[in-house]
Scaffold this motif. Structure first.
Motif, PDB file in Angstrom:
ATOM      1  N   VAL A   8      -5.728  13.651 -34.730  1.00 27.58           N
ATOM      2  CA  VAL A   8      -5.499  14.448 -35.923  1.00 27.58           C
ATOM      3  C   VAL A   8      -4.045  14.723 -36.157  1.00 27.58           C
ATOM      4  N   LEU A  13      -2.830  25.342 -41.999  1.00 32.33           N
ATOM      5  CA  LEU A  13      -2.286  24.101 -41.784  1.00 32.33           C
ATOM      6  C   LEU A  13      -3.381  22.936 -42.093  1.00 32.33           C
ATOM      7  N   MET A  35      -8.864  18.320 -43.326  1.00 31.96           N
ATOM      8  CA  MET A  35      -9.167  19.750 -42.477  1.00 31.96           C
ATOM      9  C   MET A  35      -8.183  20.816 -42.924  1.00 31.96           C
ATOM     10  N   GLN A  58      -4.323  29.841 -38.883  1.00 34.39           N
ATOM     11  CA  GLN A  58      -3.522  30.318 -37.549  1.00 34.39           C
ATOM     12  C   GLN A  58      -2.905  31.629 -37.889  1.00 34.39           C
ATOM     13  N   TYR A 101      -7.064  24.541 -41.400  1.00 31.84           N
ATOM     14  CA  TYR A 101      -6.921  25.517 -40.405  1.00 31.84           C
ATOM     15  C   TYR A 101      -6.188  26.887 -40.803  1.00 31.84           C
ATOM     16  N   ARG A 161       0.459  33.837 -33.112  1.00 30.48           N
ATOM     17  CA  ARG A 161       0.164  33.823 -31.472  1.00 30.48           C
ATOM     18  C   ARG A 161      -1.379  33.538 -31.063  1.00 30.48           C
ATOM     19  N   LYS A 162      -1.950  32.920 -32.070  1.00 25.60           N
ATOM     20  CA  LYS A 162      -3.429  32.735 -31.872  1.00 25.60           C
ATOM     21  C   LYS A 162      -3.465  31.057 -32.079  1.00 25.60           C
ATOM     22  N   GLY A 163      -4.671  30.394 -31.711  1.00 26.49           N
ATOM     23  CA  GLY A 163      -4.942  29.093 -31.976  1.00 26.49           C
ATOM     24  C   GLY A 163      -5.399  28.744 -33.355  1.00 26.49           C
ATOM     25  N   PRO A 164      -5.242  27.761 -33.958  1.00 26.66           N
ATOM     26  CA  PRO A 164      -5.794  27.378 -34.935  1.00 26.66           C
ATOM     27  C   PRO A 164      -7.433  27.566 -35.344  1.00 26.66           C
ATOM     28  N   LEU A 201     -10.558  26.416 -37.457  1.00 21.81           N
ATOM     29  CA  LEU A 201     -10.919  25.479 -38.449  1.00 21.81           C
ATOM     30  C   LEU A 201     -11.841  26.244 -39.540  1.00 21.81           C
ATOM     31  N   PHE A 215      -1.318  17.102 -38.081  1.00 20.40           N
ATOM     32  CA  PHE A 215      -1.065  18.229 -38.825  1.00 20.40           C
ATOM     33  C   PHE A 215       0.072  18.132 -39.593  1.00 20.40           C
ATOM     34  N   GLY A 216       0.000  19.039 -40.444  1.00  9.58           N
ATOM     35  CA  GLY A 216       1.118  19.320 -41.450  1.00  9.58           C
ATOM     36  C   GLY A 216       1.943  20.316 -40.619  1.00  9.58           C
ATOM     37  N   THR A 217       2.993  20.929 -41.318  1.00 15.04           N
ATOM     38  CA  THR A 217       3.927  21.782 -40.559  1.00 15.04           C
ATOM     39  C   THR A 217       3.254  23.433 -40.804  1.00 15.04           C
TER      40      THR A 217
END
Lengths: 111, 112
Positions: A99, A88, A34, A38, A36, A41-44, A46, A101-103
């Motif tokens: 899940v 991400l 996947m 971002q 994402y 200051r928000k959520g990721p 998809l 995640f990368g950095t």
């Protein structure tokens, strides 16, 4: 060694450029991939989801998976200032596994 | 469009105080995740629920963190006592198939 490696950037490109974002991974059990986006200051959010090697296209976005090399990419064509965000990669092996995640890579598209 | 709801959006608390976050996943999503994201890093899993059962809490600091999903729908994450190092974004996500996850807007916690 981290399970997922991603260059944190920042990556600055001019508007209209083709952007290439990449991740490498070490766990061959990962089967679902996947990307994402971002905003600060928000959520990721998809963007793309794929479970096979090869390419998947959605508008200006193309996700590419090479399981043999354990390498995934996200290409953004005709990049826009609104694409400026952190991207991400995220991987999952299925079967109710977590899940991972990368950095994240911070992208700035300059008008 | 269905989305994951989280509250509060922002929380400032003093160290040693208790703090709680709430999450309502997308209807029908059996899998619920709580992630913590430190500025400049990717999200890291704290706890994963499948319905009301915990399937992974290996990274949850259990001496101070607790999470529950009593009826297999909404969930609460609690920190008691909060420490300065807990300042981060706390993200809730849900998934129908345990593959792609959909995130809420997160709760930004500042511990002072």
């Amino acid at each position: 060694q981290k399970e997922v490696e991603q260059d944190p950037g920042p990556l600055s490109v001019p508007e209209g450029a083709i952007v290439s974002l990449n991740c490498t991974y070490s766990n061959s059990a990962f089967q679902y991939f996947m990307w994402y986006r971002q905003y600060s200051r928000k959520g990721p959010e998809l963007l793309m989801y794929t479970y096979s090697s090869g390419n998947k296209e959605d508008g200006r976005f193309t996700a590419q998976v090479d399981k043999s090399s354990k390498y995934i990419s996200l290409f953004i064509r005709d990049s826009q200032p609104s694409d400026s965000a952190t991207y991400l990669c995220a991987l999952n092996s299925g079967g109710y596994q977590k899940v991972t995640f990368g950095t994240g890579t911070k992208l700035q598209v300059i008008p | 469009e269905a989305e994951v709801a989280q509250s509060p959006r922002y929380k400032i608390t003093e160290k040693s105080q208790a703090v709680a976050f709430w999450c309502d996943p997308i209807s029908g999503h059996a899998t619920l995740y709580w992630y913590r994201q430190i500025l400049g890093q990717g999200p890291e899993l704290l706890v994963q629920f499948q319905d009301e059962s915990v399937v992974d809490d290996s990274q949850l600091p259990k001496d101070r963190f607790s999470a529950e999903r009593l009826k297999g729908v909404d969930s609460t994450l609690k920190i008691q006592p909060a420490e300065l190092g807990d300042s981060a974004m706390y993200l809730c996500a849900s998934s129908l198939t345990s593959t792609e996850a959909f995130f809420g807007q997160g709760t930004r916690l500042t511990v002072v």
